[in-house]
Design an enzyme around this catalytic site. Structure first.
Site, PDB file in Angstrom:
ATOM      1  CG  ASP A   1      -9.461   2.874   0.458  1.00 21.38           C
ATOM      2  OD1 ASP A   1      -8.521   2.796  -0.206  1.00 21.38           O
ATOM      3  OD2 ASP A   1      -9.172   2.967   1.873  1.00 21.38           O
TER       4      ASP A   1
ATOM      5  CG  ASP B   1      -2.035   1.025   1.204  1.00 26.04           C
ATOM      6  OD1 ASP B   1      -2.099   1.950   0.301  1.00 26.04           O
ATOM      7  OD2 ASP B   1      -2.870   0.790   1.969  1.00 26.04           O
TER       8      ASP B   1
HETATM    9  C1  GAL Z   1      -5.778   2.150   2.489  1.00 25.67           C
HETATM   10  C2  GAL Z   1      -6.004   0.925   1.362  1.00 25.67           C
HETATM   11  C3  GAL Z   1      -7.102   0.080   2.193  1.00 25.67           C
HETATM   12  C4  GAL Z   1      -6.465  -0.391   3.589  1.00 25.67           C
HETATM   13  C5  GAL Z   1      -6.057   0.991   4.541  1.00 25.67           C
HETATM   14  C6  GAL Z   1      -5.239   0.526   5.637  1.00 25.67           C
HETATM   15  O1  GAL Z   1      -4.900   2.762   1.847  1.00 25.67           O
HETATM   16  O2  GAL Z   1      -6.463   1.406   0.343  1.00 25.67           O
HETATM   17  O3  GAL Z   1      -7.555  -1.224   1.425  1.00 25.67           O
HETATM   18  O4  GAL Z   1      -5.411  -1.306   3.365  1.00 25.67           O
HETATM   19  O5  GAL Z   1      -5.257   1.401   3.667  1.00 25.67           O
HETATM   20  O6  GAL Z   1      -5.033   1.299   6.385  1.00 25.67           O
END
Ligand code: GAL
Length: 500
Positions: free
Chosen positions: A309, A246
């Site tokens: 998201d 990420d």
């Molecule tokens: C976001 C990601 C989510 C989740 C989250 C965790 O950036 O897109 O799917 O993993 O972080 O903090």
């Protein structure tokens, strides 16, 4: 049949009624899951044959390489992939007191893994930072006990928040982030990572983990920056089978402008994962920046998030999953065996609130038809199928949405084509997905606020001649058609057909 279907779908349905469409599986065996499977030469092999039907069941696998063994009672295949690249044509068989079933399983030893979209569960949208070793063991238990594993769900995936969190006032999280050799330390809620993956693997399931290329994850826990090599090695040693990577705080180090800026951190980790001694699927999470679908496979990715998201997507007239799908569905050219567009998880069942993470998870507010549309869209788009609701509170309706073997067959089809959009306007969406056996899956979606007849002509669909029609949600044959498919569909609902 057709009349019965029309009558059913024109009835106004109250959300509270939640009609269950998926027929209960019979007591006789049915083998589910992918018909093709890729593994790299010499790598550990683990596969639980997904099958519904009464237990005890006896499994057989004909044509299996000598280095892989089957447990005839559990249907779990374990061993090592052959050193020699090539295709192994395996036939899987299952029998019980009520009958028998078989299914081809083309086991391809080579460089390409994820020949079909991965399926599993990810903790993010239910548990957020409330995760522990215990919770993942329970999720693995539930994946088997609920029957999800019998339909091919296999990854039990940890998302953010398993590491130490610098500066936290929680003693379970506030320790040294790495040991003296630079190895990452899980926080105290994860006392035994190899033990956790062994527990998951013993059920024939796979384990997923998460980090990012920046110094910190999105939730401000320790990530891989400048420790990529040792982290990749550690994940392999712990026994993980999937890594979600990420972007997050990497964006504070680099303001990406060129393609190279976007690809660099992913190429680094992708290369490292490929050099480990086990297959680790690589899920790129950077929200679609820099047209990731154009280079995700090149840097070693098996799937790449194409959007932000889903849980943070604002509902417009339609719930947020639609707008995510409307973006993802335009990227059909970039999906195929080994590399998939990822529009994020399936948020149904008992689910938390991404805008207010401390709130207790609650039943989804999506209507029944919206949930059928959601699962139909993800299946047609050949998207990874990761449920992210509460595995501890799976209800019958949610399982009927997640576990329809014929709908999942569309998602897992060996041809690996993402559906093309034939028509999209404010009121309707029509998609078509070619399948390996020469049939096509057609999705007719009613996007409007009223019941509506949605149709697609054979000319629109590129079809000729007569075709048998299978209603996939109800698993019923309808009257054959030769000019068009058409259905009366409730508000935000879907008709998903396979034309044979
Ligand atoms: C976001 C990601 C989510 C989740 C989250 C965790 O950036 O897109 O799917 O993993 O972080 O903090």
């Amino acid at each position: 049949m057709r009349l019965a279907l029309l009558a059913l779908t024109t009835l106004p349905l109250l959300a509270a009624e939640m009609p269950i469409l998926t027929p209960k599986p019979g007591p006789e065996p049915r083998i589910n899951g992918p018909r093709v499977y890729g593994v790299r030469p010499g790598r550990p092999f683990l596969y639980r044959i997904p099958a519904t039907g009464a237990r005890p069941m006896k499994f057989e696998a004909v044509g299996l390489p000598a280095s892989i063994k089957l447990d005839a009672a559990t249907g779990i295949l374990t061993g090592t992939a052959p050193a020699k690249p090539g295709l192994n044509k395996v036939t899987l068989r299952a029998s019980n007191a009520h009958g028998k079933a078989s299914r081809e399983f083309r086991l391809t030893v080579g460089d390409t893994i994820a020949l079909t979209p991965p399926m599993g569960w990810n903790h993010w949208y239910t548990h957020y930072d409330r995760v522990s070793d215990k919770l993942f063991r329970e999720a693995a238990d539930a994946m088997v006990a609920s029957g999800m594993a019998d339909y091919g769900y296999s990854y039990v995936s940890i998302d953010d928040c398993w590491m130490m969190k610098p500066g936290s006032d929680d003693p379970a999280l506030n320790g040294a982030p790495r040991d003296s050799s630079g190895r990452i330390r899980p926080n105290l809620r994860f006392p035994d990572m190899p033990g956790l993956t062994a527990y998951i693997h013993a059920k024939g399931l796979k384990a997923g983990i998460y980090t990012g290329p920046g110094p910190l994850t999105c939730a401000q826990y320790t990530a891989a920056w400048q420790h990529e090599e040792i982290d990749a090695r550690t994940f392999a040693e712990w026994g993980y089978d999937l890594l979600k990577y990420d972007w997050c705080s990497y964006g504070r180090l680099v303001k990406p402008a060129t393609r190279e800026d976007f690809t660099k951190p992913y190429a680094l980790m992708g290369g490292l994962l490929e050099r480990q001694n086990r297959d680790i699927q690589f899920n790129l999470c950077q929200y679609g920046m820099g047209d990731v679908w154009k280079w995700g496979a090149e840097v070693g990715g098996q799937s790449w998030r194409t959007t932000g998201d889903l849980g943070l997507e604002r509902d417009t007239r339609l719930p947020g999953f639609y707008s995510i799908a409307f973006k993802n569905m335009l990227l059909a050219d970039y999906a195929g065996p080994g590399g998939w567009n990822d529009p994020d998880y399936i948020l149904i069942g008992t689910i938390g609130n991404a805008r207010s993470m401390s709130q207790a998870p609650k039943q989804t507010t999506l209507t029944a038809w919206e949930q059928y549309s959601y699962m139909s869209l993800w299946s047609m788009m050949a998207s990874p199928l990761f449920f992210s609701g509460d595995m501890g509170r799976l209800d019958e309706f949610t399982l009927n949405v997640l576990c329809n073997a014929e709908v999942i067959d569309v998602n897992q089809d060996p041809l690996g084509k993402q559906a093309r959009v034939i028509r999209k306007n404010d009121d309707e969406l029509v998609m078509v997905k070619p399948l390996e056996d020469g049939s096509v899956a057609v999705g007719l979606f009613n996007l409007s606020e009223q019941p509506r007849r949605v149709s697609a002509s054979f000319a629109d669909l590129g079809l000729k001649g007569q075709r048998g029609v299978r209603d996939l949600w109800r698993q019923q044959d309808l009257v054959p058609v030769s000019d068009q498919v058409s259905a009366e569909i409730d508000r935000h609902g879907v008709a998903l057909y396979r034309l044979k």
